[in-house]
Design a protein around this motif. Structure first.
Motif, PDB file in Angstrom:
ATOM      1  N   ASP A 251     -24.824  19.304  17.668  1.00 52.54           N
ATOM      2  CA  ASP A 251     -23.568  20.064  18.056  1.00 52.54           C
ATOM      3  C   ASP A 251     -22.952  20.638  17.031  1.00 52.54           C
ATOM      4  OD1 ASP A 251     -22.226  18.033  17.595  1.00 52.54           O
ATOM      5  OD2 ASP A 251     -20.921  17.968  19.344  1.00 52.54           O
ATOM      6  N   TYR A 252     -22.048  21.506  17.273  1.00 54.12           N
ATOM      7  CA  TYR A 252     -20.939  21.915  16.705  1.00 54.12           C
ATOM      8  C   TYR A 252     -19.705  22.138  17.271  1.00 54.12           C
ATOM      9  CZ  TYR A 252     -22.163  26.566  18.770  1.00 54.12           C
ATOM     10  OH  TYR A 252     -22.363  27.339  19.697  1.00 54.12           O
TER      11      TYR A 252
ATOM     12  N   ASP B 260      -1.914  31.788  15.457  1.00 50.65           N
ATOM     13  CA  ASP B 260      -1.893  32.867  14.833  1.00 50.65           C
ATOM     14  C   ASP B 260      -2.495  32.618  13.349  1.00 50.65           C
ATOM     15  OD1 ASP B 260       0.482  31.610  14.096  1.00 50.65           O
ATOM     16  OD2 ASP B 260       1.150  33.326  13.657  1.00 50.65           O
ATOM     17  N   LEU B 261      -2.769  31.366  13.024  1.00 54.61           N
ATOM     18  CA  LEU B 261      -3.382  31.140  11.598  1.00 54.61           C
ATOM     19  C   LEU B 261      -4.739  31.093  11.814  1.00 54.61           C
ATOM     20  CD1 LEU B 261      -1.178  27.825  10.920  1.00 54.61           C
ATOM     21  CD2 LEU B 261      -0.875  30.141  10.398  1.00 54.61           C
ATOM     22  N   CYS B 262      -5.334  30.978  12.893  1.00 48.78           N
ATOM     23  CA  CYS B 262      -6.847  30.910  12.695  1.00 48.78           C
ATOM     24  C   CYS B 262      -7.389  31.371  14.151  1.00 48.78           C
ATOM     25  CB  CYS B 262      -7.320  29.490  12.240  1.00 48.78           C
ATOM     26  SG  CYS B 262      -9.262  29.429  12.318  1.00 48.78           S
ATOM     27  N   SER B 263      -7.978  32.384  14.345  1.00 50.02           N
ATOM     28  CA  SER B 263      -8.460  32.761  15.832  1.00 50.02           C
ATOM     29  C   SER B 263      -9.657  32.148  16.211  1.00 50.02           C
ATOM     30  CB  SER B 263      -8.314  34.145  15.712  1.00 50.02           C
ATOM     31  OG  SER B 263      -9.126  34.909  14.693  1.00 50.02           O
ATOM     32  N   ARG B 264     -10.394  31.744  15.124  1.00 49.99           N
ATOM     33  CA  ARG B 264     -11.610  30.990  15.547  1.00 49.99           C
ATOM     34  C   ARG B 264     -12.020  29.917  14.508  1.00 49.99           C
ATOM     35  NH1 ARG B 264     -17.033  33.297  18.452  1.00 49.99           N
ATOM     36  NH2 ARG B 264     -17.901  31.175  19.075  1.00 49.99           N
ATOM     37  N   TYR B 265     -12.414  28.776  14.822  1.00 52.48           N
ATOM     38  CA  TYR B 265     -12.836  27.852  13.556  1.00 52.48           C
ATOM     39  C   TYR B 265     -14.196  27.001  14.183  1.00 52.48           C
ATOM     40  CZ  TYR B 265     -12.423  24.571   9.806  1.00 52.48           C
ATOM     41  OH  TYR B 265     -12.877  23.828   8.580  1.00 52.48           O
ATOM     42  N   SER B 266     -15.278  27.480  13.400  1.00 55.27           N
ATOM     43  CA  SER B 266     -16.523  26.649  13.789  1.00 55.27           C
ATOM     44  C   SER B 266     -17.090  25.885  12.504  1.00 55.27           C
ATOM     45  CB  SER B 266     -17.555  27.661  13.953  1.00 55.27           C
ATOM     46  OG  SER B 266     -17.081  28.890  15.059  1.00 55.27           O
ATOM     47  N   CYS B 267     -17.416  24.908  13.019  1.00 52.85           N
ATOM     48  CA  CYS B 267     -18.074  23.860  11.881  1.00 52.85           C
ATOM     49  C   CYS B 267     -19.020  22.897  12.423  1.00 52.85           C
ATOM     50  CB  CYS B 267     -16.938  22.809  11.101  1.00 52.85           C
ATOM     51  SG  CYS B 267     -16.008  21.902  12.292  1.00 52.85           S
ATOM     52  N   ARG B 268     -19.801  22.641  11.481  1.00 59.00           N
ATOM     53  CA  ARG B 268     -20.980  21.699  11.770  1.00 59.00           C
ATOM     54  C   ARG B 268     -21.472  20.898  10.512  1.00 59.00           C
ATOM     55  NH1 ARG B 268     -25.891  24.412  14.418  1.00 59.00           N
ATOM     56  NH2 ARG B 268     -25.910  23.052  16.007  1.00 59.00           N
TER      57      ARG B 268
ATOM     58  N   ILE C 161     -19.887  22.369   7.090  1.00 56.35           N
ATOM     59  CA  ILE C 161     -19.931  23.766   7.086  1.00 56.35           C
ATOM     60  C   ILE C 161     -18.881  24.324   7.743  1.00 56.35           C
ATOM     61  CG2 ILE C 161     -21.340  25.713   7.056  1.00 56.35           C
ATOM     62  CD1 ILE C 161     -23.817  23.966   7.683  1.00 56.35           C
ATOM     63  N   GLU C 162     -18.115  25.149   7.171  1.00 55.64           N
ATOM     64  CA  GLU C 162     -16.870  25.762   7.908  1.00 55.64           C
ATOM     65  C   GLU C 162     -17.225  27.267   7.893  1.00 55.64           C
ATOM     66  OE1 GLU C 162     -12.521  25.426   6.601  1.00 55.64           O
ATOM     67  OE2 GLU C 162     -13.259  27.491   5.778  1.00 55.64           O
ATOM     68  N   SER C 163     -17.143  27.667   9.215  1.00 51.81           N
ATOM     69  CA  SER C 163     -17.092  29.372   9.431  1.00 51.81           C
ATOM     70  C   SER C 163     -15.988  29.872  10.366  1.00 51.81           C
ATOM     71  CB  SER C 163     -18.611  29.557  10.199  1.00 51.81           C
ATOM     72  OG  SER C 163     -18.691  30.969  10.334  1.00 51.81           O
ATOM     73  N   ALA C 164     -14.956  30.596   9.735  1.00 49.18           N
ATOM     74  CA  ALA C 164     -13.664  30.793  10.482  1.00 49.18           C
ATOM     75  C   ALA C 164     -13.240  32.135  10.381  1.00 49.18           C
ATOM     76  CB  ALA C 164     -12.776  29.680   9.938  1.00 49.18           C
ATOM     77  N   VAL C 165     -12.177  32.343  11.051  1.00 50.38           N
ATOM     78  CA  VAL C 165     -11.565  33.723  11.139  1.00 50.38           C
ATOM     79  C   VAL C 165     -10.171  33.553  11.126  1.00 50.38           C
ATOM     80  CG1 VAL C 165     -11.106  35.880  12.165  1.00 50.38           C
ATOM     81  CG2 VAL C 165     -13.192  34.845  12.711  1.00 50.38           C
ATOM     82  N   PHE C 166      -9.623  33.837   9.836  1.00 51.95           N
ATOM     83  CA  PHE C 166      -8.340  33.390   9.532  1.00 51.95           C
ATOM     84  C   PHE C 166      -7.373  34.769   9.732  1.00 51.95           C
ATOM     85  CE2 PHE C 166     -10.573  30.344   6.875  1.00 51.95           C
ATOM     86  CZ  PHE C 166     -10.296  29.236   7.691  1.00 51.95           C
ATOM     87  N   ASP C 167      -6.014  34.639   9.736  1.00 56.27           N
ATOM     88  CA  ASP C 167      -5.241  35.826   9.901  1.00 56.27           C
ATOM     89  C   ASP C 167      -5.204  36.636   8.566  1.00 56.27           C
ATOM     90  OD1 ASP C 167      -2.677  37.194  10.869  1.00 56.27           O
ATOM     91  OD2 ASP C 167      -1.647  36.200   8.999  1.00 56.27           O
TER      92      ASP C 167
ATOM     93  N   SER D  67     -27.711  26.869   7.980  1.00 58.17           N
ATOM     94  CA  SER D  67     -28.445  25.500   8.547  1.00 58.17           C
ATOM     95  C   SER D  67     -29.852  25.655   8.449  1.00 58.17           C
ATOM     96  CB  SER D  67     -28.008  25.098   9.669  1.00 58.17           C
ATOM     97  OG  SER D  67     -26.620  25.019   9.846  1.00 58.17           O
ATOM     98  N   ASN D  68     -30.390  26.829   8.979  1.00 53.71           N
ATOM     99  CA  ASN D  68     -31.829  27.033   9.006  1.00 53.71           C
ATOM    100  C   ASN D  68     -32.308  27.103   7.582  1.00 53.71           C
ATOM    101  OD1 ASN D  68     -34.317  27.765  10.757  1.00 53.71           O
ATOM    102  ND2 ASN D  68     -34.000  29.594   8.977  1.00 53.71           N
ATOM    103  N   LEU D  69     -31.673  28.034   6.833  1.00 56.84           N
ATOM    104  CA  LEU D  69     -32.245  28.327   5.480  1.00 56.84           C
ATOM    105  C   LEU D  69     -32.041  27.217   4.470  1.00 56.84           C
ATOM    106  CD1 LEU D  69     -30.915  32.136   4.942  1.00 56.84           C
ATOM    107  CD2 LEU D  69     -33.086  31.330   5.294  1.00 56.84           C
ATOM    108  N   LEU D  70     -30.989  26.149   4.795  1.00 51.29           N
ATOM    109  CA  LEU D  70     -30.914  25.071   4.086  1.00 51.29           C
ATOM    110  C   LEU D  70     -31.925  23.943   4.298  1.00 51.29           C
ATOM    111  CD1 LEU D  70     -29.024  23.357   1.968  1.00 51.29           C
ATOM    112  CD2 LEU D  70     -27.910  22.294   4.033  1.00 51.29           C
ATOM    113  N   VAL D  71     -32.491  24.071   5.525  1.00 50.23           N
ATOM    114  CA  VAL D  71     -33.743  23.212   5.682  1.00 50.23           C
ATOM    115  C   VAL D  71     -34.954  23.819   4.962  1.00 50.23           C
ATOM    116  CG1 VAL D  71     -35.114  22.160   7.547  1.00 50.23           C
ATOM    117  CG2 VAL D  71     -32.756  22.315   7.733  1.00 50.23           C
TER     118      VAL D  71
END
Length: 782
Positions: free
Chosen positions: A390-391, A211-219, A332-338, A376-380
């Motif tokens: 991968d991520y 319940d703390l974090c419904s999705r956590y993506s990172c690369r 890079i952290e891209s997440a959805v928190f409570d 990521s694309n804009l950083l390049v």
């Protein structure tokens, strides 16, 4: 929230004017205003500083030779950052910057042929610490606006309601604009150039509670360079009042304002072990990006490595993992928190920033990876970088929501007659997919619309897209009678009107008190604020008394001797029985100060009896007749029937010392919640009869232990059907009567509504009253 129209054009182009769009957005429920952004300069060119020497006659000025393409000019500059080799904006002689017209001027015996400008002077940004430094690849002599691809813009300022978290971005507003234009928005798909290393080989992610974090993506991205942002990026952020910091921070901010997804970037080399999304330990220490040490509580979500917290999730990063000029590898952290925990944490530590605002309102669960890829694309494009092949994507929730929809029910609710096709067309504009049935079907809600939970929410969407102005007016209104409730504000208004008409002034106090103020009411424990503005406003008030006493003190210091004040307001206190552990009730408190209003003909005296009379009049006005005052220790309880609803008392002088008050003060406090139960707003009209009344007076000597209430009750009970009114008109205690006795005199009024009474008829009841008083109270007739 500020939205750039040029930025919106990346998603969808509208031919409507700014004014028309403001009207359309407002009709959709997105209230906004618009302002024009125009550059306040003309004839500014790109220049290159060839030489920069100290001014021979001034310590803080420099004499610069600047290449303007077709010629070289000498320009005097006082900026601390000017030096050889810089590319800068130059306002030539004859140009205009704001209200300033640039002229050839003599400064300390040397002519200056123009001005090297700062970003703030040109209205590009708020940086006034030095001149604006441009990309060295720009050509000297080029027009400044063309070189930086600057465009005039329209800036919409939206007042977004808390439930529309999906509109806190340019993408979200573009979706609303697509409804207006009846078009689809253009979303680019990015194809990343990937390297041969994997994120999953270098780091692991663990969410300790789902319940703390419904999705956590990172690369992971390697071999980056932290430097100044490109001009297009700085310009985009500047238009919405965001300051440029560096290319990494600016890009993460750009993505947040663009797609609505907050990103956080860690210095990978500062992380030790895996990423843990967990609750903080009690009093766990954490130092924020702005170098403030916090002691965390067990309710805060933290991002931690195997050794320490590295970020306060959704709120602010830590200084121990931040990106700086030496950073080479990032995560890079891209997440959805409570949402609820993020809001509590941001309020607790006073860190309500752009990222936390979006997390609090809910963000799109399906947008984390796309936003990360766009970053990521804009950083390049801004620096050399190697992107992991991968991520990591840990998702603990499925966000598919299905809501059943009934066309007939919707039309009945809105007062419309829309057919199924029209409604499905509306849902298509909202990206809501519908099943094939006609009059009753299922709707799949887009993941970004966290505010749509029930069928009635879909009714609202139909109404706002169809247009509230298009819904026909209805002359009939149907509502269940049991939906009406009594208006408690009516009681407040009646009390205000009565007291204001009887010499009282209404006072409004601050609802926040100091501990000293709250300690004056030891019966109710006050509620303490987590983040008080000061020690003087540390608690929510548990009494109206301190605020009124300060008002009395204020008036007395200015010569007022006779004061009547009242205040109606809520007080709060701790309550174990409540689910929130606190409770709130509404009170009215009245204050009387002074014993006489001087007048040459008829002075007005004030004492306990006159005060009781005023209170009786107040209750009579409210049609509350069975009010009594009962002595309870050092105060009089105000009683209706058997219920105590308040008190009247003389204020102890010890409680007044801190307010600097020495006068005698009476206060009355009444619980309006209880009073409302007895309040009767119905006015009953009684017929006035013409038959005369007969009045008799009775004076008795009676023991002090008996109260006036007991005696009057006895008189009424034995006075018969013709006894109309009883009034105490004299009280005497003195030398001529025993010390344990008192003399009371009453006026009795007898009246019939059907005939004229005779003295003989009245004598029967009068004598009965006398006999009862003598037998029950041992009274002696005087």
């Amino acid at each position: 929230m500020k939205i750039s129209r040029n930025w919106l054009n990346d998603y969808i182009i509208s031919n409507k004017t700014d004014t028309e769009l403001v009207d359309f957005f407002t009709q959709l429920g997105l209230e906004c205003t618009v302002s024009q952004f125009k550059y306040n300069f003309s004839n500014v060119t790109v220049g290159k500083v060839i030489k920069c020497n100290k001014h021979p006659n001034a310590d803080k000025l420099k004499l610069c030779e600047v290449d303007l393409g077709n010629k070289i000019e000498e320009i005097i500059c006082g900026a601390p950052n000017v030096k050889d080799g810089l590319t800068v904006p130059v306002a030539k002689v004859g140009s205009k910057v704001g209200e300033l017209k640039i002229k050839k001027v003599k400064i300390r015996d040397i002519y200056s042929n123009g001005m090297i400008c700062s970003g703030k002077e040109l209205g590009i940004n708020d940086d006034n610490n030095g001149i604006m430094v441009l990309d060295s690849n720009l050509n000297a002599g080029d027009d400044f606006i063309d070189a930086l691809n600057l465009k005039e813009d329209s800036i919409f300022d939206f007042d977004i309601t808390p439930n529309r978290g999906d509109c806190f971005s340019h993408l979200g507003i573009a979706r609303e604009l697509a409804i207006i234009e009846k078009k689809k928005i253009n979303i680019k798909k990015y194809k990343l150039k990937l390297s041969n290393f994997k994120t999953s080989d270098l780091i692991d992610v663990k969410i300790h509670k789902k319940d703390l974090c419904s999705r956590y993506s990172c690369r992971i991205i390697k071999n980056i360079s932290v430097n100044e942002s490109t001009d297009w990026l700085k310009n985009k952020l500047s238009l919405i009042n965001q300051k440029s910091i560096n290319n990494i921070v600016d890009l993460s901010n750009f993505i947040m304002f663009d797609t609505g997804q907050p990103l956080h970037v860690f210095d990978l080399d500062k992380l030790k072990g895996k990423i843990n999304i967990r609750l903080a330990k009690k009093n766990e220490e954490f130092i924020t990006l702005d170098n403030i040490k916090l002691k965390l509580s067990e309710e805060d979500i933290v991002i931690a490595d195997d050794e320490k917290p590295v970020a306060l999730a959704g709120v602010i990063g830590g200084i121990n993992s931040n990106v700086d000029s030496s950073t080479k590898n990032i995560l890079i952290e891209s997440a959805v928190f409570d949402e609820i925990r993020i809001r509590k944490t941001s309020k607790k530590y006073d860190y309500s920033k752009e990222a936390s605002k979006r997390f609090e309102r809910g963000i799109d669960l399906n947008n984390t990876v796309d936003s990360m890829n766009k970053f990521s694309n804009l950083l390049v494009d801004t620096t050399k970088a190697d992107i992991a092949s991968d991520y990591i994507d840990v998702c603990s929730t499925k966000n598919t929501r299905l809501i059943a929809f009934d066309v007939m029910k919707c039309n009945n609710f809105l007062g419309t007659s829309l057919n199924s096709k029209k409604i499905k067309d509306i849902f298509s504009l909202l990206n809501i997919n519908c099943s094939k049935e006609i009059n009753s079907f299922n709707c799949i809600i887009p993941s970004y619309r966290n505010d749509i939970e029930f069928e009635v929410d879909l009714f609202e969407e139909v109404a706002r897209v169809y247009g509230y102005n298009n819904i026909p007016s209805n002359n009939n209104f149907y509502v269940p009678s049991n939906s009406f409730i009594n208006d408690q504000e009516l009681l407040d208004d009646k009390i205000r009107n009565f007291l204001s008409s009887n010499g009282f002034n209404e006072h409004y106090s601050n609802s926040l008190y100091s501990k000293k103020d709250c300690d004056l009411n030891s019966d109710l424990k006050p509620v303490k604020l987590i983040n008080p503005l000061s020690v003087e406003m540390e608690y929510v008030r548990n009494s109206l008394f301190p605020g009124l006493m300060r008002a009395v003190s204020f008036n007395q210091r200015r010569g007022k001797k006779f004061i009547k004040l009242f205040e109606i307001g809520n007080i709060s206190f701790l309550c174990r029985e409540s689910s929130s552990k606190t409770s709130q009730i509404k009170k009215v408190m009245l204050v009387w100060v002074g014993d006489k209003i001087n007048h040459w003909n008829n002075p007005l005296y004030q004492d306990l009896f006159s005060i009781k009379g005023e209170l009786k009049s107040l209750f009579n006005m409210l049609n509350i007749l069975n009010v009594n005052f009962k002595l309870n220790d050092k105060k009089l309880d105000v009683v209706i029937g058997k219920k105590i609803i308040g008190y009247l008392k003389y204020v102890d002088k010890n409680n007044l010392k801190s307010f600097g008050i020495s006068s005698d003060i009476f206060v009355c406090s009444i619980d309006l919640h209880h009073l409302f139960k007895y309040f009767n707003n119905k006015i009953v009209y009684n017929k006035i009869y013409s038959f005369p009344s007969i009045e008799r007076d009775i004076s008795i000597l009676i023991n002090k232990k008996y109260t006036n209430e007991e005696i009057m009750n006895s008189i009424f009970q034995n006075g018969g059907e013709y006894l109309n009114d009883v009034e105490l008109f004299d009280l005497y205690e003195g030398n001529e009567i025993p010390k344990d006795s008192k003399s009371l005199a009453y006026s009795l009024k007898f009246k019939s509504n059907s005939k004229t009474l005779t003295d003989k008829e009245v004598d029967i009841f009068f004598n009965k009253i006398l006999n009862i008083l003598k037998s029950s109270f041992k009274a002696k007739q005087r």
